[in-house]
Design an enzyme around this catalytic site. Structure first.
Site, PDB file in Angstrom:
ATOM      1  N   GLU A 110      -1.910   0.479  -5.824  1.00  0.00           N
ATOM      2  CA  GLU A 110      -1.090  -0.442  -5.031  1.00  0.00           C
ATOM      3  C   GLU A 110       0.066  -0.946  -5.885  1.00  0.00           C
ATOM      4  OE1 GLU A 110      -3.029  -3.655  -3.011  1.00  0.00           O
ATOM      5  OE2 GLU A 110      -4.652  -2.396  -2.252  1.00  0.00           O
ATOM      6  N   ARG A 119     -10.318  -6.190 -13.041  1.00  0.00           N
ATOM      7  CA  ARG A 119     -11.153  -6.942 -12.105  1.00  0.00           C
ATOM      8  C   ARG A 119     -12.359  -6.071 -11.764  1.00  0.00           C
ATOM      9  NH1 ARG A 119      -6.165  -7.546  -8.303  1.00  0.00           N
ATOM     10  NH2 ARG A 119      -6.060  -5.412  -9.097  1.00  0.00           N
ATOM     11  N   ARG A 157      -5.041  -4.989 -12.948  1.00  0.00           N
ATOM     12  CA  ARG A 157      -3.761  -5.554 -12.525  1.00  0.00           C
ATOM     13  C   ARG A 157      -2.820  -5.543 -13.735  1.00  0.00           C
ATOM     14  NH1 ARG A 157      -1.930  -9.037  -8.786  1.00  0.00           N
ATOM     15  NH2 ARG A 157      -2.845  -7.460  -7.399  1.00  0.00           N
ATOM     16  N   ASN A 180       2.029  -4.478  -5.824  1.00  0.00           N
ATOM     17  CA  ASN A 180       2.055  -5.815  -5.236  1.00  0.00           C
ATOM     18  C   ASN A 180       3.392  -6.487  -5.518  1.00  0.00           C
ATOM     19  OD1 ASN A 180      -0.987  -6.468  -4.385  1.00  0.00           O
ATOM     20  ND2 ASN A 180      -0.990  -5.209  -6.224  1.00  0.00           N
ATOM     21  N   ASP A 187      -1.555  -2.101  -9.411  1.00  0.00           N
ATOM     22  CA  ASP A 187      -3.011  -1.964  -9.444  1.00  0.00           C
ATOM     23  C   ASP A 187      -3.343  -0.538  -9.855  1.00  0.00           C
ATOM     24  OD1 ASP A 187      -3.236  -4.560  -8.679  1.00  0.00           O
ATOM     25  OD2 ASP A 187      -3.899  -4.149  -6.633  1.00  0.00           O
ATOM     26  N   LYS A 238       0.825  -1.203   0.000  1.00  0.00           N
ATOM     27  CA  LYS A 238       0.000   0.000   0.000  1.00  0.00           C
ATOM     28  C   LYS A 238       0.866   1.263   0.000  1.00  0.00           C
ATOM     29  CE  LYS A 238      -3.815  -2.510   0.651  1.00  0.00           C
ATOM     30  NZ  LYS A 238      -3.234  -3.846   0.829  1.00  0.00           N
ATOM     31  N   ARG A 282     -15.487  -3.408  -4.382  1.00  0.00           N
ATOM     32  CA  ARG A 282     -14.185  -4.050  -4.563  1.00  0.00           C
ATOM     33  C   ARG A 282     -14.183  -4.896  -5.836  1.00  0.00           C
ATOM     34  NH1 ARG A 282     -14.064  -7.324   0.879  1.00  0.00           N
ATOM     35  NH2 ARG A 282     -16.147  -7.767   0.047  1.00  0.00           N
ATOM     36  N   LYS A 317      -8.790   1.707   4.013  1.00  0.00           N
ATOM     37  CA  LYS A 317      -8.323   0.327   3.998  1.00  0.00           C
ATOM     38  C   LYS A 317      -7.114   0.135   4.906  1.00  0.00           C
ATOM     39  CE  LYS A 317      -5.957   1.103  -0.460  1.00  0.00           C
ATOM     40  NZ  LYS A 317      -5.900   0.650  -1.872  1.00  0.00           N
TER      41      LYS A 317
END
Length: 313
Positions: free
Chosen positions: A281, A225, A210, A283, A273, A125, A233, A160
């Site tokens: 984000e 997504r 992604r 990852n 993301d 994050k 979400r 979050k």
């Protein structure tokens, strides 16, 4: 090469979508020796990092019999050419201890990807703060007054935790501020836990994209997504539907700016993301979506990844 995968239990893999499975299958197809072990199997003994490791044979079978595992052997991890760190979060202290052991193993001769130190240095994050030119307004704090002021300024905000995965613990608070206090208190544990808040990005209805970056270069397709129903979400684990699509000009701009920087730091594989035009984000622990992109577009993501592993080793 001898490639060892530090992963969660193989019996739990869903082979129709698991990215680590796709990596293993591609490595085995090329004639590399494939091994697997779990973090709990590692130990530091007399200065040497060791683990109970099994040689894995890919059978080509279905969900119940896709691999055969030889009896585990106690092996010094320095004997491998490459270790691929594919353990899923939670990124707790046990995870951190594992990265310390892997970092010692690096000094004993094995290449670890992603770099254990780089994983520790890049909270999934918080890392976006290093690339703020690509982010929407964001605040990270445990201070309720600051969080309330951020919401008052932006009106529609996502809250979050910093250590969540799969969309867990994510809340949207609109301009009416319904349950704002309760959400802040719950996520921040009454001010004891640092959390993140970001201005809501309406383009989430078109998907949380992604973008995979391998060896500093973006895969030419993202997996959008898309949230379903009233869900905010898009995470697949939260019921989102994955739709592969070519990178937009903005997607490519973000990936080509960030990817080489992260690769230079030892992050061979990252999952960016992006919602709309904004990075949300970075990852680095065990990025996924290999199979969904390959199945929908024909682009061989696992082949691109093993190419990069061979070059890095």
């Amino acid at each position: 090469m001898k490639i060892a995968f530090l992963a969660d239990p193989l019996a739990n893999f869903k082979i129709y979508k698991d990215s680590t499975y796709a990596m293993m299958a591609e490595a085995a197809k090329r004639g590399h020796e494939v091994y697997a072990f779990q973090q709990r199997h590692m130990a530091l003994e007399n200065g040497i990092v060791r683990a109970w490791v099994s040689r894995i044979t890919m059978t080509g079978g279905g969900q119940e019999d896709w691999y055969e595992a030889a009896p585990s052997e106690d092996v010094a991890l320095g004997e491998f050419d490459v270790i691929l760190e594919r353990k899923d979060p939670p990124f707790d202290m046990e995870y951190v201890y594992g990265t310390y052991l892997l970092q010692l193993a690096e000094k004993q001769g094995v290449k670890v990807l992603n770099s254990p130190q780089a994983i520790r240095d890049h909270n999934e994050k918080l890392s976006i703060a290093q690339f703020s030119q690509f982010t929407s307004p964001t605040i990270v704090t445990s201070d309720e007054t600051r969080l309330r002021a951020f919401h008052a300024e932006h009106g529609d905000v996502i809250f979050k935790p910093l250590d969540g995965m799969g969309g867990t613990g994510i809340f949207r608070v609109k301009a009416d501020a319904l349950n704002l206090g309760s959400i802040i208190e719950t996520l921040s544990q009454n001010g004891r836990q640092t959390i993140m808040a970001q201005r809501y990005i309406p383009e989430i209805v078109k998907g949380d994209k992604r973008i995979l970056v391998i060896g500093g270069k973006p895969v030419p397709f993202s997996l959008a997504r898309i949230p379903q129903g009233s869900e905010v979400r898009g995470n697949l684990a939260a019921g989102g539907i994955g739709v592969a699509q070519p990178l937009t000009e903005r997607d490519r701009e973000i990936a080509e700016a960030i990817g080489p920087v992260l690769a230079e730091r030892g992050l061979l594989l990252v999952g960016l993301d992006v919602i709309g035009d904004y990075l949300t984000e970075v990852n680095v622990t065990s990025p996924t979506c290999f199979q969904e992109i390959t199945q929908q577009t024909g682009f061989q993501v696992a082949a691109m990844f093993i190419d990069a592993v061979e070059q890095a080793a």
